[in-house]
Enzyme design. Structure first.
Site, PDB file in Angstrom:
ATOM      1  N   SER A 242       0.786  -1.230   0.000  1.00 33.82           N
ATOM      2  CA  SER A 242       0.000   0.000   0.000  1.00 33.82           C
ATOM      3  C   SER A 242       0.822   1.285   0.000  1.00 33.82           C
ATOM      4  CB  SER A 242      -0.959   0.020   1.196  1.00 33.82           C
ATOM      5  OG  SER A 242      -0.248   0.055   2.412  1.00 33.82           O
ATOM      6  N   LYS A 287      -5.265   4.533   8.813  1.00 35.12           N
ATOM      7  CA  LYS A 287      -4.155   5.224   8.144  1.00 35.12           C
ATOM      8  C   LYS A 287      -4.338   6.735   8.178  1.00 35.12           C
ATOM      9  CE  LYS A 287      -2.789   1.329   5.303  1.00 35.12           C
ATOM     10  NZ  LYS A 287      -2.698   0.708   3.966  1.00 35.12           N
TER      11      LYS A 287
END
Length: 348
Positions: A242, A287
């Site tokens: 990611s 996140k």
């Protein structure tokens, strides 16, 4: 004390004891929380996160933070019910069924190993995407990762072999090699020209029928890039794919004059393909919290994560939609110069 009161007291004590014991029983859940962040144009453990050798680099400023998700639990270290309950009460974390992270037939070690491989592939794809954006040419070859025991390729094709052609036809990617093998009927022979060490040799392998009646030889392959200069990425124990977008932006910032961030604290996430396409990721809520905690004010968000991100974006964090590496660069240019459009996330 009456018998009735004693009975109630004992029953209450028993319920409390069972409740306490139950709170420490393992449960099949995993707690996801904001993980560490790293500045891709900064340093980790006194070493550059991105080190480029053999090509001119330029000064940078601000930050391009990659963000991560930390987890508790898993097959080898199950959390207890009390930990899960605390997680359910904390808006910055998520409690998810264990099988969403660890497939029933996968061990924690296998998941960690897969994350490591995905991180390596992500770094290669990020470098390729940055070079494509800058129109810097590079070469790509198909490398042999392993062979399947008992299959025809076992003992003939070797780990590290680079496949140049199949049946005399040049093959530039993994799909081309697989298609060339599938073009044969099971039992026919296929000839690979490979580079092994310093030599180019022909290796003939008989094909067999594989899953879904496809023709196979039993070889695992991976795209290998040959870049015109060295790009070394150091992120410690971080795994998974990611961080691809932020790696690409960090590489671009170092390879181009001027400062991509304009001194701003920018974070973001998203997988990346060599063509520069940005893909969705998991754990977007955690996140974003990690990004805000790191001091970021702007968060580059994959388009497919925008709707989810809008539901829990922290105050003071601006979401900027990133469809491709090129559009992310254009958005940062617009933010820096106050000229042009900055694509925003919109609810799906």
């Amino acid at each position: 004390m009456s018998r009735r009161a004693l009975t109630l007291l004992l029953a209450g004590f028993l319920v409390l004891a069972l409740g306490v014991a139950g709170a420490f029983q393992p449960v099949p859940y995993v707690v996801l929380s904001p993980g560490p962040t790293e500045n891709t144009i900064g340093e980790v453990n006194k070493k550059p996160v991105i080190a480029i050798k053999g090509r001119q680099t330029y000064p940078t400023s601000g930050s391009l933070q990659l963000v991560t998700v930390a987890y508790q639990g898993g097959p080898a270290a199950k959390i207890d019910l009390l930990t899960a309950l605390r997680g359910w009460l904390d808006p910055t974390v998520a409690v998810v069924p264990q099988e969403t992270i660890f497939a029933p037939d996968r061990t924690a070690q296998e998941v960690e190993e897969e994350n490591t491989v995905e991180m390596t592939n992500s770094q290669d794809s990020a470098t390729a995407a940055a070079l494509n954006e800058l129109k810097i040419p590079y070469a790509m070859v198909v490398g042999v990762v392993s062979t399947e025991k008992g299959r025809p390729a076992d003992g003939k094709l070797m780990k590290g072999d680079e496949i140049n052609s199949v049946d005399g036809k040049e093959t530039k990617d993994v799909t081309a090699v697989a298609d060339a093998v599938k073009a044969h009927k099971p039992g026919e022979s296929v000839t690979f020209n490979v580079t092994r060490g310093t030599q180019k040799i022909d290796v003939t392998v008989q094909t067999v029928a594989g899953p879904q009646a496809q023709t196979v030889v039993g070889v695992m392959m991976q795209a290998k890039y040959k870049f015109p200069f060295d790009v070394d990425i150091n992120v410690g124990d971080v795994g998974g794919p990611s961080a691809g977008l932020m790696f690409s932006l960090g590489i671009l910032d170092k390879l181009t004059p001027g400062e991509l961030t304009g001194g701003k604290q920018i974070a973001g996430t998203g997988t990346i393909t060599p063509a520069g396409e940005v893909g969705a990721i998991g754990g977007i809520a955690q996140k974003m919290v990690g990004a805000k905690d790191s001091g970021a004010t702007i968060f580059l968000t994959p388009a497919d994560n925008c709707a989810e991100a809008l539901k829990s974006v922290p105050d003071g964090l601006r979401l900027v939609r990133a469809d491709t590496l090129h559009s992310a660069v254009a958005a940062l240019d617009a933010l820096r110069t106050s000229k042009g459009d900055v694509p925003a996330c919109e609810a799906g």
